[in-house]
Design a protein around this motif. Structure first.
Motif, PDB file in Angstrom:
ATOM      1  N   VAL B 164       0.843  -1.201   0.000  1.00 33.34           N
ATOM      2  CA  VAL B 164       0.000   0.000   0.000  1.00 33.34           C
ATOM      3  C   VAL B 164       0.882   1.256   0.000  1.00 33.34           C
ATOM      4  O   VAL B 164       2.008   1.226   0.485  1.00 33.34           O
ATOM      5  CB  VAL B 164      -0.955   0.037   1.225  1.00 33.34           C
ATOM      6  CG1 VAL B 164      -1.989  -1.054   1.148  1.00 33.34           C
ATOM      7  CG2 VAL B 164      -0.180  -0.018   2.534  1.00 33.34           C
ATOM      8  N   SER B 165       0.341   2.329  -0.573  1.00 33.44           N
ATOM      9  CA  SER B 165       1.089   3.583  -0.594  1.00 33.44           C
ATOM     10  C   SER B 165       1.233   4.116   0.828  1.00 33.44           C
ATOM     11  O   SER B 165       0.250   4.168   1.576  1.00 33.44           O
ATOM     12  CB  SER B 165       0.378   4.617  -1.463  1.00 33.44           C
ATOM     13  OG  SER B 165       0.487   4.226  -2.799  1.00 33.44           O
ATOM     14  N   VAL B 247       6.440  -0.435  -7.056  1.00 34.64           N
ATOM     15  CA  VAL B 247       6.511   0.546  -5.968  1.00 34.64           C
ATOM     16  C   VAL B 247       7.574   1.598  -6.331  1.00 34.64           C
ATOM     17  O   VAL B 247       8.648   1.241  -6.828  1.00 34.64           O
ATOM     18  CB  VAL B 247       6.924  -0.131  -4.626  1.00 34.64           C
ATOM     19  CG1 VAL B 247       7.039   0.889  -3.514  1.00 34.64           C
ATOM     20  CG2 VAL B 247       5.951  -1.228  -4.250  1.00 34.64           C
ATOM     21  N   ILE B 248       7.224   2.855  -6.086  1.00 29.02           N
ATOM     22  CA  ILE B 248       8.231   3.917  -6.257  1.00 29.02           C
ATOM     23  C   ILE B 248       8.524   4.498  -4.875  1.00 29.02           C
ATOM     24  O   ILE B 248       7.593   4.793  -4.119  1.00 29.02           O
ATOM     25  CB  ILE B 248       7.729   5.025  -7.206  1.00 29.02           C
ATOM     26  CG1 ILE B 248       7.827   4.544  -8.653  1.00 29.02           C
ATOM     27  CG2 ILE B 248       8.523   6.311  -7.029  1.00 29.02           C
ATOM     28  CD1 ILE B 248       7.503   5.590  -9.683  1.00 29.02           C
ATOM     29  N   VAL B 270       0.797   2.525  -9.514  1.00 25.93           N
ATOM     30  CA  VAL B 270       2.061   2.257  -8.808  1.00 25.93           C
ATOM     31  C   VAL B 270       1.916   2.733  -7.364  1.00 25.93           C
ATOM     32  O   VAL B 270       1.386   3.815  -7.112  1.00 25.93           O
ATOM     33  CB  VAL B 270       3.223   3.026  -9.501  1.00 25.93           C
ATOM     34  CG1 VAL B 270       4.540   2.785  -8.770  1.00 25.93           C
ATOM     35  CG2 VAL B 270       3.343   2.629 -10.963  1.00 25.93           C
ATOM     36  N   SER B 271       2.368   1.904  -6.443  1.00 28.07           N
ATOM     37  CA  SER B 271       2.334   2.328  -5.032  1.00 28.07           C
ATOM     38  C   SER B 271       3.500   3.268  -4.768  1.00 28.07           C
ATOM     39  O   SER B 271       4.576   3.113  -5.365  1.00 28.07           O
ATOM     40  CB  SER B 271       2.453   1.119  -4.103  1.00 28.07           C
ATOM     41  OG  SER B 271       1.366   0.265  -4.323  1.00 28.07           O
ATOM     42  N   VAL B 272       3.285   4.202  -3.866  1.00 27.67           N
ATOM     43  CA  VAL B 272       4.342   5.172  -3.559  1.00 27.67           C
ATOM     44  C   VAL B 272       4.723   5.061  -2.084  1.00 27.67           C
ATOM     45  O   VAL B 272       3.857   4.990  -1.209  1.00 27.67           O
ATOM     46  CB  VAL B 272       3.879   6.615  -3.876  1.00 27.67           C
ATOM     47  CG1 VAL B 272       4.947   7.629  -3.449  1.00 27.67           C
ATOM     48  CG2 VAL B 272       3.592   6.770  -5.364  1.00 27.67           C
ATOM     49  N   PHE B 299      -2.585   8.543   0.200  1.00 27.80           N
ATOM     50  CA  PHE B 299      -1.800   7.458   0.804  1.00 27.80           C
ATOM     51  C   PHE B 299      -2.710   6.566   1.646  1.00 27.80           C
ATOM     52  O   PHE B 299      -3.693   7.038   2.221  1.00 27.80           O
ATOM     53  CB  PHE B 299      -0.682   8.031   1.685  1.00 27.80           C
ATOM     54  CG  PHE B 299       0.437   8.638   0.897  1.00 27.80           C
ATOM     55  CD1 PHE B 299       1.455   7.836   0.394  1.00 27.80           C
ATOM     56  CD2 PHE B 299       0.469  10.001   0.639  1.00 27.80           C
ATOM     57  CE1 PHE B 299       2.492   8.393  -0.354  1.00 27.80           C
ATOM     58  CE2 PHE B 299       1.496  10.555  -0.095  1.00 27.80           C
ATOM     59  CZ  PHE B 299       2.502   9.745  -0.599  1.00 27.80           C
ATOM     60  N   ASP B 300      -2.349   5.280   1.716  1.00 33.94           N
ATOM     61  CA  ASP B 300      -3.146   4.340   2.515  1.00 33.94           C
ATOM     62  C   ASP B 300      -2.669   4.292   3.961  1.00 33.94           C
ATOM     63  O   ASP B 300      -3.461   4.030   4.859  1.00 33.94           O
ATOM     64  CB  ASP B 300      -3.027   2.932   1.920  1.00 33.94           C
ATOM     65  CG  ASP B 300      -3.508   2.891   0.487  1.00 33.94           C
ATOM     66  OD1 ASP B 300      -4.720   2.884   0.282  1.00 33.94           O
ATOM     67  OD2 ASP B 300      -2.660   2.901  -0.423  1.00 33.94           O
TER      68      ASP B 300
END
Lengths: 173, 330
Positions: B164-165, B247-248, B270-272, B299-300
Protein backbone atom coordinates in the motif's frame (compact mmCIF):
# COMPACT_ATOMS: atom_id res chain seq x y z
CA UNK A 1 97.92 12.28 -35.29
CA UNK A 2 95.31 9.63 -34.50
CA UNK A 3 94.72 11.30 -31.20
CA UNK A 4 93.97 14.60 -32.94
CA UNK A 5 91.56 12.91 -35.36
CA UNK A 6 89.71 11.12 -32.54
CA UNK A 7 89.56 14.35 -30.49
CA UNK A 8 88.25 16.27 -33.50
CA UNK A 9 85.55 13.65 -34.19
CA UNK A 10 84.53 13.73 -30.54
CA UNK A 11 84.21 17.52 -30.57
CA UNK A 12 82.05 17.37 -33.74
CA UNK A 13 79.87 14.58 -32.28
CA UNK A 14 79.33 16.46 -29.00
CA UNK A 15 78.58 19.82 -30.62
CA UNK A 16 76.25 18.16 -33.16
CA UNK A 17 74.36 16.34 -30.41
CA UNK A 18 73.98 19.61 -28.48
CA UNK A 19 72.60 21.21 -31.64
CA UNK A 20 70.25 18.29 -32.21
CA UNK A 21 69.03 18.43 -28.61
CA UNK A 22 68.32 22.13 -28.87
CA UNK A 23 66.50 21.49 -32.16
CA UNK A 24 64.47 18.70 -30.53
CA UNK A 25 63.49 20.99 -27.67
CA UNK A 26 62.50 23.60 -30.20
CA UNK A 27 60.27 21.20 -32.17
CA UNK A 28 59.03 19.45 -29.02
CA UNK A 29 57.60 22.61 -27.46
CA UNK A 30 54.75 23.17 -29.95
CA UNK A 31 53.99 19.42 -29.81
CA UNK A 32 53.66 19.50 -26.03
CA UNK A 33 51.53 22.65 -26.14
CA UNK A 34 49.30 20.99 -28.76
CA UNK A 35 48.92 17.92 -26.52
CA UNK A 36 48.11 20.18 -23.55
CA UNK A 37 45.41 21.95 -25.58
CA UNK A 38 43.94 18.60 -26.61
CA UNK A 39 43.88 17.31 -23.01
CA UNK A 40 42.40 20.56 -21.68
CA UNK A 41 39.67 20.36 -24.33
CA UNK A 42 38.77 16.88 -23.07
CA UNK A 43 39.03 18.06 -19.46
CA UNK A 44 36.53 20.80 -20.25
CA UNK A 45 34.07 18.23 -21.64
CA UNK A 46 34.53 15.90 -18.68
CA UNK A 47 33.85 18.79 -16.31
CA UNK A 48 31.04 20.62 -18.09
CA UNK A 49 29.22 17.66 -19.66
CA UNK A 50 30.03 14.53 -17.65
CA UNK A 51 30.48 16.51 -14.41
CA UNK A 52 33.25 14.13 -13.29
CA UNK A 53 35.16 14.99 -10.10
CA UNK A 54 38.40 16.78 -10.91
CA UNK A 55 40.78 13.90 -10.15
CA UNK A 56 38.81 11.52 -12.34
CA UNK A 57 38.49 14.11 -15.12
CA UNK A 58 42.26 14.66 -15.03
CA UNK A 59 42.83 10.92 -15.44
CA UNK A 60 40.32 10.55 -18.26
CA UNK A 61 41.30 13.57 -20.32
CA UNK A 62 44.56 12.13 -21.64
CA UNK A 63 43.09 9.42 -23.90
CA UNK A 64 45.35 9.01 -26.93
CA UNK A 65 48.15 11.08 -25.41
CA UNK A 66 51.34 9.60 -23.97
CA UNK A 67 54.54 10.95 -22.53
CA UNK A 68 55.25 13.90 -20.25
CA UNK A 69 52.00 15.77 -21.00
CA UNK A 70 49.88 12.74 -20.04
CA UNK A 71 52.11 12.28 -16.99
CA UNK A 72 51.44 15.88 -16.00
CA UNK A 73 47.68 15.23 -15.79
CA UNK A 74 48.04 11.75 -14.24
CA UNK A 75 50.50 12.87 -11.58
CA UNK A 76 48.29 15.84 -10.68
CA UNK A 77 45.29 13.50 -10.32
CA UNK A 78 47.34 11.06 -8.22
CA UNK A 79 48.51 13.85 -5.91
CA UNK A 80 44.94 15.08 -5.42
CA UNK A 81 43.76 11.55 -4.67
CA UNK A 82 46.58 10.88 -2.23
CA UNK A 83 46.27 14.16 -0.37
CA UNK A 84 42.80 15.65 -0.40
CA UNK A 85 43.92 18.72 1.54
CA UNK A 86 46.15 19.73 -1.38
CA UNK A 87 44.60 22.31 -3.70
CA UNK A 88 44.74 21.80 -7.49
CA UNK A 89 47.08 24.79 -7.69
CA UNK A 90 49.52 23.23 -5.20
CA UNK A 91 49.30 19.87 -6.97
CA UNK A 92 50.02 21.40 -10.38
CA UNK A 93 52.92 23.41 -8.97
CA UNK A 94 54.46 20.27 -7.44
CA UNK A 95 54.03 18.22 -10.62
CA UNK A 96 55.50 20.96 -12.81
CA UNK A 97 58.58 20.99 -10.57
CA UNK A 98 58.83 17.19 -10.74
CA UNK A 99 58.52 17.14 -14.52
CA UNK A 100 61.02 19.93 -15.06
CA UNK A 101 63.20 18.97 -18.01
CA UNK A 102 60.77 16.41 -19.36
CA UNK A 103 58.05 18.88 -20.28
CA UNK A 104 59.40 20.95 -23.16
CA UNK A 105 57.63 24.09 -22.08
CA UNK A 106 58.82 27.62 -21.61
CA UNK A 107 58.13 30.08 -18.82
CA UNK A 108 55.03 31.46 -20.60
CA UNK A 109 53.28 28.05 -20.81
CA UNK A 110 54.27 27.18 -17.25
CA UNK A 111 52.73 30.43 -16.05
CA UNK A 112 49.50 29.61 -17.87
CA UNK A 113 49.42 26.19 -16.19
CA UNK A 114 49.99 27.74 -12.76
CA UNK A 115 47.09 30.11 -13.43
CA UNK A 116 44.97 27.12 -14.51
CA UNK A 117 45.60 25.47 -11.14
CA UNK A 118 44.62 28.57 -9.20
CA UNK A 119 41.00 28.44 -10.33
CA UNK A 120 40.44 24.78 -11.08
CA UNK A 121 37.53 23.17 -9.26
CA UNK A 122 36.26 26.22 -7.41
CA UNK A 123 33.82 27.58 -10.01
CA UNK A 124 30.48 26.38 -11.27
CA UNK A 125 30.32 24.30 -14.43
CA UNK A 126 29.59 27.16 -16.81
CA UNK A 127 32.32 29.38 -15.41
CA UNK A 128 34.76 26.48 -15.27
CA UNK A 129 34.06 25.80 -18.94
CA UNK A 130 34.63 29.44 -19.86
CA UNK A 131 37.80 29.53 -17.80
CA UNK A 132 39.20 26.44 -19.51
CA UNK A 133 38.32 27.93 -22.91
CA UNK A 134 40.34 31.01 -21.97
CA UNK A 135 43.32 28.87 -20.91
CA UNK A 136 43.07 26.87 -24.15
CA UNK A 137 42.97 30.09 -26.16
CA UNK A 138 46.12 31.37 -24.44
CA UNK A 139 47.93 28.09 -25.08
CA UNK A 140 46.86 28.09 -28.73
CA UNK A 141 48.42 31.53 -29.16
CA UNK A 142 51.61 30.26 -27.52
CA UNK A 143 51.53 27.21 -29.79
CA UNK A 144 51.41 29.43 -32.90
CA UNK A 145 54.35 31.43 -31.58
CA UNK A 146 56.23 28.24 -30.64
CA UNK A 147 55.58 26.87 -34.15
CA UNK A 148 57.05 30.01 -35.70
CA UNK A 149 60.14 29.77 -33.49
CA UNK A 150 60.49 26.07 -34.33
CA UNK A 151 60.43 26.80 -38.08
CA UNK A 152 63.06 29.48 -37.60
CA UNK A 153 65.38 27.72 -35.20
CA UNK A 154 65.26 23.96 -35.66
CA UNK A 155 67.45 23.87 -38.78
CA UNK A 156 69.64 26.61 -37.40
CA UNK A 157 70.41 24.67 -34.20
CA UNK A 158 71.22 21.52 -36.18
CA UNK A 159 73.60 23.32 -38.59
CA UNK A 160 75.02 25.43 -35.79
CA UNK A 161 75.84 22.29 -33.79
CA UNK A 162 77.72 20.62 -36.63
CA UNK A 163 79.33 23.83 -37.91
CA UNK A 164 80.52 25.04 -34.51
CA UNK A 165 82.08 21.61 -33.94
CA UNK A 166 83.87 21.81 -37.26
CA UNK A 167 85.02 25.38 -36.53
CA UNK A 168 86.48 24.36 -33.16
CA UNK A 169 88.29 21.40 -34.76
CA UNK A 170 89.73 23.60 -37.55
CA UNK A 171 90.90 26.18 -35.01
CA UNK A 172 92.50 23.52 -32.81
CA UNK A 173 94.23 21.78 -35.71
CA UNK B 1 26.46 -6.72 20.45
CA UNK B 2 27.42 -3.20 21.56
CA UNK B 3 31.03 -3.83 20.58
CA UNK B 4 30.06 -4.93 17.10
CA UNK B 5 27.83 -1.87 16.73
CA UNK B 6 30.67 0.38 17.93
CA UNK B 7 33.09 -1.23 15.50
CA UNK B 8 30.65 -0.90 12.62
CA UNK B 9 30.14 2.77 13.41
CA UNK B 10 33.87 3.32 13.82
CA UNK B 11 34.52 1.72 10.42
CA UNK B 12 31.85 3.89 8.84
CA UNK B 13 33.37 7.05 10.34
CA UNK B 14 36.83 6.05 9.15
CA UNK B 15 35.61 5.19 5.67
CA UNK B 16 33.30 8.10 4.91
CA UNK B 17 33.39 10.88 7.51
CA UNK B 18 37.05 11.27 8.45
CA UNK B 19 38.21 11.58 4.81
CA UNK B 20 35.82 14.54 4.53
CA UNK B 21 37.39 16.44 7.44
CA UNK B 22 40.76 18.18 7.87
CA UNK B 23 43.24 15.87 9.68
CA UNK B 24 43.40 17.96 12.88
CA UNK B 25 39.59 17.78 13.28
CA UNK B 26 39.74 14.02 12.74
CA UNK B 27 42.33 13.80 15.53
CA UNK B 28 40.01 15.76 17.85
CA UNK B 29 36.86 13.76 17.06
CA UNK B 30 38.49 10.34 17.06
CA UNK B 31 39.83 11.09 20.54
CA UNK B 32 36.46 10.63 22.26
CA UNK B 33 35.56 7.19 23.71
CA UNK B 34 34.30 4.69 21.15
CA UNK B 35 31.02 4.07 23.02
CA UNK B 36 30.22 7.76 22.55
CA UNK B 37 31.50 7.82 18.98
CA UNK B 38 28.87 5.23 18.15
CA UNK B 39 26.09 7.67 19.03
CA UNK B 40 27.22 10.63 16.92
CA UNK B 41 24.38 11.72 14.67
CA UNK B 42 25.73 15.08 13.56
CA UNK B 43 29.04 16.94 13.42
CA UNK B 44 28.55 20.70 13.34
CA UNK B 45 31.19 23.18 12.24
CA UNK B 46 30.52 26.91 12.46
CA UNK B 47 33.05 29.66 11.81
CA UNK B 48 34.34 31.11 15.12
CA UNK B 49 32.14 28.74 17.15
CA UNK B 50 32.97 25.53 19.02
CA UNK B 51 33.12 22.22 17.19
CA UNK B 52 29.91 20.41 18.20
CA UNK B 53 29.08 16.73 18.12
CA UNK B 54 25.41 15.84 18.39
CA UNK B 55 24.69 12.53 20.09
CA UNK B 56 20.97 11.90 19.76
CA UNK B 57 19.26 14.61 21.78
CA UNK B 58 22.37 16.14 23.35
CA UNK B 59 25.42 17.88 21.96
CA UNK B 60 28.96 17.99 23.26
CA UNK B 61 31.91 20.32 22.74
CA UNK B 62 35.47 19.11 22.38
CA UNK B 63 38.77 20.70 23.32
CA UNK B 64 41.64 20.81 20.85
CA UNK B 65 43.00 17.65 22.50
CA UNK B 66 39.74 15.77 21.98
CA UNK B 67 38.49 16.01 25.59
CA UNK B 68 34.80 16.65 26.22
CA UNK B 69 34.41 20.13 27.73
CA UNK B 70 31.43 22.04 29.03
CA UNK B 71 32.71 25.63 28.75
CA UNK B 72 32.79 27.14 25.30
CA UNK B 73 36.03 28.97 26.11
CA UNK B 74 37.90 25.68 26.45
CA UNK B 75 36.41 24.17 23.31
CA UNK B 76 38.09 23.95 19.92
CA UNK B 77 36.90 26.91 17.85
CA UNK B 78 36.36 26.24 14.16
CA UNK B 79 37.97 28.61 11.68
CA UNK B 80 36.97 29.64 8.17
CA UNK B 81 39.95 27.63 6.97
CA UNK B 82 38.49 24.47 8.63
CA UNK B 83 35.22 24.92 6.74
CA UNK B 84 36.99 25.63 3.45
CA UNK B 85 39.28 22.62 3.82
CA UNK B 86 36.34 20.38 4.72
CA UNK B 87 34.43 21.60 1.65
CA UNK B 88 37.50 21.02 -0.49
CA UNK B 89 37.75 17.45 0.80
CA UNK B 90 34.03 16.75 0.49
CA UNK B 91 33.82 18.05 -3.05
CA UNK B 92 37.18 16.52 -4.04
CA UNK B 93 38.17 19.95 -5.39
CA UNK B 94 35.17 19.80 -7.69
CA UNK B 95 32.61 22.34 -6.53
CA UNK B 96 31.17 22.37 -10.07
CA UNK B 97 30.02 18.78 -9.55
CA UNK B 98 27.78 19.93 -6.67
CA UNK B 99 26.25 22.95 -8.40
CA UNK B 100 22.65 21.79 -8.13
CA UNK B 101 23.06 20.54 -4.56
CA UNK B 102 24.69 23.80 -3.48
CA UNK B 103 21.63 25.68 -4.69
CA UNK B 104 19.53 23.53 -2.35
CA UNK B 105 21.91 24.02 0.57
CA UNK B 106 23.49 20.62 0.95
CA UNK B 107 25.89 18.17 -0.62
CA UNK B 108 25.91 14.41 -0.16
CA UNK B 109 29.24 12.73 0.43
CA UNK B 110 30.15 9.07 -0.13
CA UNK B 111 28.16 6.71 2.03
CA UNK B 112 25.00 8.82 1.61
CA UNK B 113 25.86 11.23 4.42
CA UNK B 114 24.26 14.60 3.87
CA UNK B 115 26.16 17.77 4.65
CA UNK B 116 23.98 20.81 5.21
CA UNK B 117 25.49 24.19 4.34
CA UNK B 118 24.73 27.73 5.39
CA UNK B 119 26.34 30.88 4.10
CA UNK B 120 25.59 33.76 1.78
CA UNK B 121 23.15 33.13 -1.05
CA UNK B 122 23.76 34.57 -4.51
CA UNK B 123 20.43 35.46 -6.11
CA UNK B 124 19.83 35.74 -9.83
CA UNK B 125 16.35 36.51 -11.17
CA UNK B 126 14.84 35.74 -7.79
CA UNK B 127 16.38 32.24 -7.79
CA UNK B 128 19.28 31.03 -5.65
CA UNK B 129 22.20 30.74 -8.05
CA UNK B 130 24.81 29.56 -5.56
CA UNK B 131 26.02 29.76 -1.98
CA UNK B 132 29.20 31.64 -1.16
CA UNK B 133 31.11 32.38 2.04
CA UNK B 134 29.90 29.14 3.58
CA UNK B 135 30.09 29.55 7.35
CA UNK B 136 28.33 26.46 8.74
CA UNK B 137 28.49 22.77 7.97
CA UNK B 138 26.26 20.12 9.45
CA UNK B 139 27.47 16.62 8.67
CA UNK B 140 24.52 14.29 9.25
CA UNK B 141 25.65 10.75 9.74
CA UNK B 142 23.41 8.32 7.91
CA UNK B 143 22.91 4.89 9.35
CA UNK B 144 22.03 1.68 7.66
CA UNK B 145 20.04 -0.27 10.25
CA UNK B 146 18.89 -3.49 8.67
CA UNK B 147 15.74 -4.74 10.34
CA UNK B 148 14.51 -1.37 11.62
CA UNK B 149 11.42 -1.76 9.45
CA UNK B 150 10.53 -5.27 10.68
CA UNK B 151 7.64 -4.02 12.82
CA UNK B 152 6.27 -1.72 10.10
CA UNK B 153 6.47 -3.95 7.04
CA UNK B 154 3.52 -6.25 7.87
CA UNK B 155 1.22 -3.19 7.99
CA UNK B 156 2.17 -2.25 4.43
CA UNK B 157 1.24 -5.55 2.82
CA UNK B 158 -2.14 -5.66 1.08
CA UNK B 159 -3.95 -8.56 -0.56
CA UNK B 160 -2.88 -9.57 -4.05
CA UNK B 161 0.83 -9.31 -3.28
CA UNK B 162 0.62 -5.56 -3.19
CA UNK B 163 2.22 -2.87 -1.07
CA UNK B 164 0.00 0.00 0.00
CA UNK B 165 1.09 3.58 -0.59
CA UNK B 166 2.74 4.82 2.57
CA UNK B 167 3.91 8.17 3.88
CA UNK B 168 6.59 8.20 6.56
CA UNK B 169 6.16 11.30 8.71
CA UNK B 170 8.59 12.78 11.22
CA UNK B 171 10.50 15.88 12.19
CA UNK B 172 14.09 16.08 10.84
CA UNK B 173 16.63 13.61 12.26
CA UNK B 174 14.12 11.01 13.45
CA UNK B 175 15.20 8.22 11.13
CA UNK B 176 12.82 8.53 8.16
CA UNK B 177 15.43 7.78 5.52
CA UNK B 178 16.86 4.87 7.51
CA UNK B 179 13.39 3.32 7.80
CA UNK B 180 12.63 4.05 4.14
CA UNK B 181 15.85 2.30 3.10
CA UNK B 182 15.01 -0.79 5.13
CA UNK B 183 11.44 -0.91 3.81
CA UNK B 184 12.73 -0.66 0.22
CA UNK B 185 15.04 -3.60 0.93
CA UNK B 186 12.19 -5.64 2.42
CA UNK B 187 9.74 -4.89 -0.41
CA UNK B 188 12.38 -5.66 -3.02
CA UNK B 189 13.50 -8.87 -1.34
CA UNK B 190 10.07 -10.06 -0.21
CA UNK B 191 9.08 -12.55 2.46
CA UNK B 192 6.53 -15.31 3.07
CA UNK B 193 3.56 -12.93 3.04
CA UNK B 194 4.64 -10.86 0.06
CA UNK B 195 6.99 -11.93 -2.68
CA UNK B 196 9.61 -9.44 -3.86
CA UNK B 197 8.39 -6.54 -5.99
CA UNK B 198 10.10 -4.31 -8.53
CA UNK B 199 11.02 -1.09 -6.74
CA UNK B 200 12.08 2.16 -8.36
CA UNK B 201 13.94 4.62 -6.15
CA UNK B 202 14.28 8.29 -7.03
CA UNK B 203 17.21 9.34 -4.90
CA UNK B 204 17.40 13.09 -5.44
CA UNK B 205 19.89 13.67 -2.63
CA UNK B 206 21.85 10.41 -3.06
CA UNK B 207 21.03 9.59 0.55
CA UNK B 208 18.85 6.51 0.20
CA UNK B 209 21.10 4.36 -1.98
CA UNK B 210 24.39 6.26 -1.40
CA UNK B 211 25.33 5.60 -5.01
CA UNK B 212 28.91 5.70 -6.18
CA UNK B 213 29.20 6.02 -9.96
CA UNK B 214 25.46 5.30 -10.12
CA UNK B 215 25.72 1.99 -8.26
CA UNK B 216 24.10 1.68 -4.79
CA UNK B 217 26.59 1.14 -1.99
CA UNK B 218 23.93 -0.04 0.47
CA UNK B 219 21.78 -3.14 0.21
CA UNK B 220 18.43 -2.21 -1.34
CA UNK B 221 17.36 -5.71 -2.29
CA UNK B 222 17.46 -7.60 -5.57
CA UNK B 223 14.70 -5.84 -7.46
CA UNK B 224 15.55 -2.17 -6.99
CA UNK B 225 16.39 0.35 -9.71
CA UNK B 226 17.89 3.62 -8.53
CA UNK B 227 17.67 6.93 -10.35
CA UNK B 228 20.43 8.80 -8.60
CA UNK B 229 20.63 12.61 -8.15
CA UNK B 230 17.50 13.09 -10.24
CA UNK B 231 14.77 15.57 -9.32
CA UNK B 232 11.94 13.63 -7.63
CA UNK B 233 9.07 14.71 -9.82
CA UNK B 234 10.79 14.06 -13.13
CA UNK B 235 12.42 10.91 -11.81
CA UNK B 236 9.14 9.36 -10.70
CA UNK B 237 7.58 9.92 -14.12
CA UNK B 238 10.69 8.59 -15.86
CA UNK B 239 10.64 5.42 -13.76
CA UNK B 240 6.94 4.81 -14.40
CA UNK B 241 7.51 5.06 -18.16
CA UNK B 242 10.78 3.20 -18.38
CA UNK B 243 11.16 0.68 -15.55
CA UNK B 244 7.55 -0.39 -14.79
CA UNK B 245 8.00 -0.54 -11.02
CA UNK B 246 5.33 -1.88 -8.64
CA UNK B 247 6.51 0.55 -5.97
CA UNK B 248 8.23 3.92 -6.26
CA UNK B 249 10.18 5.18 -3.25
CA UNK B 250 11.44 8.67 -2.71
CA UNK B 251 12.53 10.99 0.06
CA UNK B 252 11.12 14.27 1.37
CA UNK B 253 8.11 15.36 -0.63
CA UNK B 254 7.52 19.08 -0.50
CA UNK B 255 7.18 20.88 -3.81
CA UNK B 256 4.11 21.23 -6.01
CA UNK B 257 5.69 19.11 -8.75
CA UNK B 258 6.42 16.32 -6.24
CA UNK B 259 2.74 16.17 -5.37
CA UNK B 260 1.80 16.13 -9.04
CA UNK B 261 4.23 13.25 -9.69
CA UNK B 262 2.87 11.26 -6.71
CA UNK B 263 -0.65 11.66 -8.10
CA UNK B 264 0.53 10.53 -11.53
CA UNK B 265 2.17 7.46 -10.01
CA UNK B 266 -0.85 6.53 -7.92
CA UNK B 267 -3.17 6.93 -10.89
CA UNK B 268 -0.83 4.76 -12.94
CA UNK B 269 -1.34 1.92 -10.44
CA UNK B 270 2.06 2.26 -8.81
CA UNK B 271 2.33 2.33 -5.03
CA UNK B 272 4.34 5.17 -3.56
CA UNK B 273 6.56 4.99 -0.51
CA UNK B 274 7.67 8.47 0.52
CA UNK B 275 8.78 10.57 3.45
CA UNK B 276 7.75 14.03 4.55
CA UNK B 277 8.76 16.43 7.30
CA UNK B 278 6.21 17.02 10.06
CA UNK B 279 5.63 16.05 13.65
CA UNK B 280 2.34 14.30 12.92
CA UNK B 281 -0.39 13.96 10.29
CA UNK B 282 -2.15 17.16 11.40
CA UNK B 283 1.03 19.14 10.94
CA UNK B 284 1.61 17.75 7.45
CA UNK B 285 -2.00 18.58 6.61
CA UNK B 286 -1.18 22.26 7.12
CA UNK B 287 1.73 22.19 4.70
CA UNK B 288 1.18 23.57 1.21
CA UNK B 289 0.99 20.99 -1.61
CA UNK B 290 1.74 17.93 0.56
CA UNK B 291 -1.31 18.77 2.70
CA UNK B 292 -3.46 18.16 -0.40
CA UNK B 293 -2.23 14.57 -0.55
CA UNK B 294 -3.36 14.04 3.04
CA UNK B 295 -6.65 15.81 2.49
CA UNK B 296 -7.47 13.71 -0.57
CA UNK B 297 -6.25 10.55 1.20
CA UNK B 298 -3.90 9.55 -1.56
CA UNK B 299 -1.80 7.46 0.80
CA UNK B 300 -3.15 4.34 2.52
CA UNK B 301 -0.82 4.36 5.51
CA UNK B 302 0.92 6.99 7.59
CA UNK B 303 3.86 5.92 9.69
CA UNK B 304 4.75 8.56 12.29
CA UNK B 305 8.25 8.50 13.78
CA UNK B 306 9.86 10.42 16.59
CA UNK B 307 13.21 10.68 18.35
CA UNK B 308 11.77 9.93 21.79
CA UNK B 309 12.90 7.96 23.65
CA UNK B 310 15.40 7.40 20.80
CA UNK B 311 15.80 8.16 17.10
CA UNK B 312 13.68 5.90 14.91
CA UNK B 313 10.88 5.27 17.42
CA UNK B 314 7.65 4.33 15.62
CA UNK B 315 4.90 6.38 17.26
CA UNK B 316 1.90 5.44 15.16
CA UNK B 317 0.85 3.50 12.12
CA UNK B 318 -2.42 4.87 10.73
CA UNK B 319 -4.81 3.50 8.12
CA UNK B 320 -5.77 6.74 6.38
CA UNK B 321 -8.73 5.39 4.43
CA UNK B 322 -10.49 4.18 7.57
CA UNK B 323 -8.93 6.86 9.82
CA UNK B 324 -7.93 4.05 12.13
CA UNK B 325 -4.80 3.78 14.24
CA UNK B 326 -3.35 0.33 13.51
CA UNK B 327 -0.52 0.62 16.01
CA UNK B 328 0.43 3.20 18.58
CA UNK B 329 3.20 3.67 21.10
CA UNK B 330 1.56 6.75 22.61
Amino acid sequence: MWLKIIGGVLVIVVSSSIGLQLAARCSGRPKHIRQLVSCLGSLKSYITYACLPLDEALLQCTHGIEGPVADFFHHTAALLQENGVLSPGQAIHTVLEDLQGRLLLQKEELEVLEVLGANLGVMNRHEQGQYLSMIIEQLEKLETEAGRIRDLNTKMYRYLGVCSGLAVVILLL
Amino acid sequence: MNNSRNNKHQNMLEKFIYPALPPHLVAIISGIPSDQLAYITEIRLRVNQPLLLVLGNVDIMLSSTGKIVTEGTRAYICSKEDINKALQLMSRNSMYAFEQELKMGFITIHGGHRVGLAGQAIIDDGEIKALKNISSLNIRIAREIQGCGDSVFPYLIASGNRIVSTLLISAPCCGKTTLLRDLIRKISTGNKECRGLQVGVVDERSEIAACKHGIPTVDLGRRTDVLDACPKARGMLMLIRSMSPAVIATDELGRAEDVYAVREALHAGVSVLATVHGRDVQEVLQRPYVGELIQSKYFDRYVVLSDKPRIGTIEQIIDSKQSKVLWSAL
